[in-house]
Write an enzyme that holds these catalytic residues in place. Sequence first.
Site, PDB file in Angstrom:
ATOM      1  N   ASP A  13       0.822  -1.229   0.000  1.00 43.68           N
ATOM      2  CA  ASP A  13       0.000   0.000   0.000  1.00 43.68           C
ATOM      3  C   ASP A  13       0.844   1.263   0.000  1.00 43.68           C
ATOM      4  O   ASP A  13       0.412   2.317   0.467  1.00 43.68           O
ATOM      5  CB  ASP A  13      -0.952   0.025   1.212  1.00 43.68           C
ATOM      6  N   LYS A  16       2.491   2.204  -5.140  1.00 41.91           N
ATOM      7  CA  LYS A  16       3.212   1.730  -6.328  1.00 41.91           C
ATOM      8  C   LYS A  16       2.453   2.038  -7.611  1.00 41.91           C
ATOM      9  O   LYS A  16       3.048   2.346  -8.644  1.00 41.91           O
ATOM     10  CB  LYS A  16       3.468   0.224  -6.201  1.00 41.91           C
ATOM     11  N   GLY A  40      -4.097  -3.981  -4.860  1.00 43.94           N
ATOM     12  CA  GLY A  40      -4.923  -2.914  -5.395  1.00 43.94           C
ATOM     13  C   GLY A  40      -4.059  -1.702  -5.678  1.00 43.94           C
ATOM     14  O   GLY A  40      -3.649  -1.014  -4.746  1.00 43.94           O
ATOM     15  N   HIS A  41      -3.748  -1.446  -6.938  1.00 48.81           N
ATOM     16  CA  HIS A  41      -2.904  -0.311  -7.300  1.00 48.81           C
ATOM     17  C   HIS A  41      -3.795   0.835  -7.764  1.00 48.81           C
ATOM     18  O   HIS A  41      -4.477   0.735  -8.777  1.00 48.81           O
ATOM     19  CB  HIS A  41      -1.903  -0.713  -8.376  1.00 48.81           C
ATOM     20  N   GLN A 224       2.101  -5.932  -3.335  1.00 45.55           N
ATOM     21  CA  GLN A 224       2.377  -5.996  -1.900  1.00 45.55           C
ATOM     22  C   GLN A 224       3.688  -5.272  -1.554  1.00 45.55           C
ATOM     23  O   GLN A 224       4.066  -4.338  -2.234  1.00 45.55           O
ATOM     24  CB  GLN A 224       2.398  -7.448  -1.407  1.00 45.55           C
TER      25      GLN A 224
END
Length: 424
Positions: A13, A16, A40-41, A224
Amino acid sequence: MAVTVIVGAQWGDEGKGKIVDLLSENVEIVARYQGGPNAGHTVVIEGKEMILHQVPSGILRPHTECIIGNGVVVDPKVLLEEIELIENKGINIGNRLLISERTHIITSYHRYLDQVKEEAEGERKIGTTGRGIGPAYVDKFDRRGVRFIDLLDHNNLKEILCRNIDENNKLLKARYNRKEIDCDAVVDELTKYGIIFKKYLTETSVYLNKAIKAGKEILLEGAQGSLLDVDFGTYPFVTSSSPIAGGACCGLGIGPRTINKVMGIVKAYTTRVGMGPFPTEFDKVFGDKVRTLGHEFGATTGRPRRCGWFDAVVVNHAVRVNGLTHFAITKLDVLDSLDELKICTGYKKGNEIIDYFPADLKTLQDIVPVYETHPGWKTSTAKMTEYKDLPDNAKKYLNRISELTGVDIEIVSVGPDRNQTIVM
């Protein structure tokens, strides 16, 4: 030519997605090398947010090709939904998305098993997203996984699936007393996905190595963070793959000598989602305050993130195991209103000060962070686009992070939007 690996240097988180999107303006290929839809990007363009789970963040640039490598585990249902979402936003994917034939599949029964097992663990649960990532990797390394290439051979697919499902049904019935899985339904579902995704499949290792030899600019995107790595993270409170830079080689089929640069993405403070040790975690009141300031809720699950002070021990651990060459510091603006800031420079274990991140969870529970205090800057940085415009105390804070880690800062993010970025 440059091949750059983008890695999270904390517990994920870190932002990225934004950094990959930003750097994709000047690259030709973005390749994702591990993880699954548990990532989740988030990318924000002119105030409009898009969350990508499996498609590499570079897809939002119309000239960029995107690769999903063999080290990723893919849920075809989620991937199809994501492709439709992207195209409904007016972004043409066309032939810009390639998927490795060797990439393993997350099936509906992997999701089911993940949720059943996590529920059964009770207070001992790991805190997974329940997306089936762990069970899919278990099947992969138990040599009974389903790969995209298997979707194109109906008889072989059925043989693999029914053997696996028969074993899992025995477990579901005997241990968990839960509903059994219908093999034929899973076979039919995956056969349909094979037809849909056939046009995206190729031997991406060959494709990527040709691109490297041709001198193309390439970004390798991890999911991650380093402290969630299955070997070097806070085991067992980790993911099921290797987010660190070394994972890019085996997750894409390239050699380590092809990599020129490893950029670590680091928040200006620290967060983590789910269970596991967190030495610099805030107390509840202050944690709630920073969580609100930073909108710290998981992009995939919506779960509130735990928040804490910047931990130089954690980041130095990431520097070492990744060979980080540069930093991108994100969410500096979240700290704008704070009177003072703290940086953890070591851990106190009894009468001893340790400067490395220990493997033993009990040690991590017992250590006391050693802090140094820095004055805040009490000025909004959200509209600043040049480093010279930052408040002096913000510069001192960033310089101290660089000093403690021995890594130069190349990018500073001062807000979620693509344009809220300072490139050093």
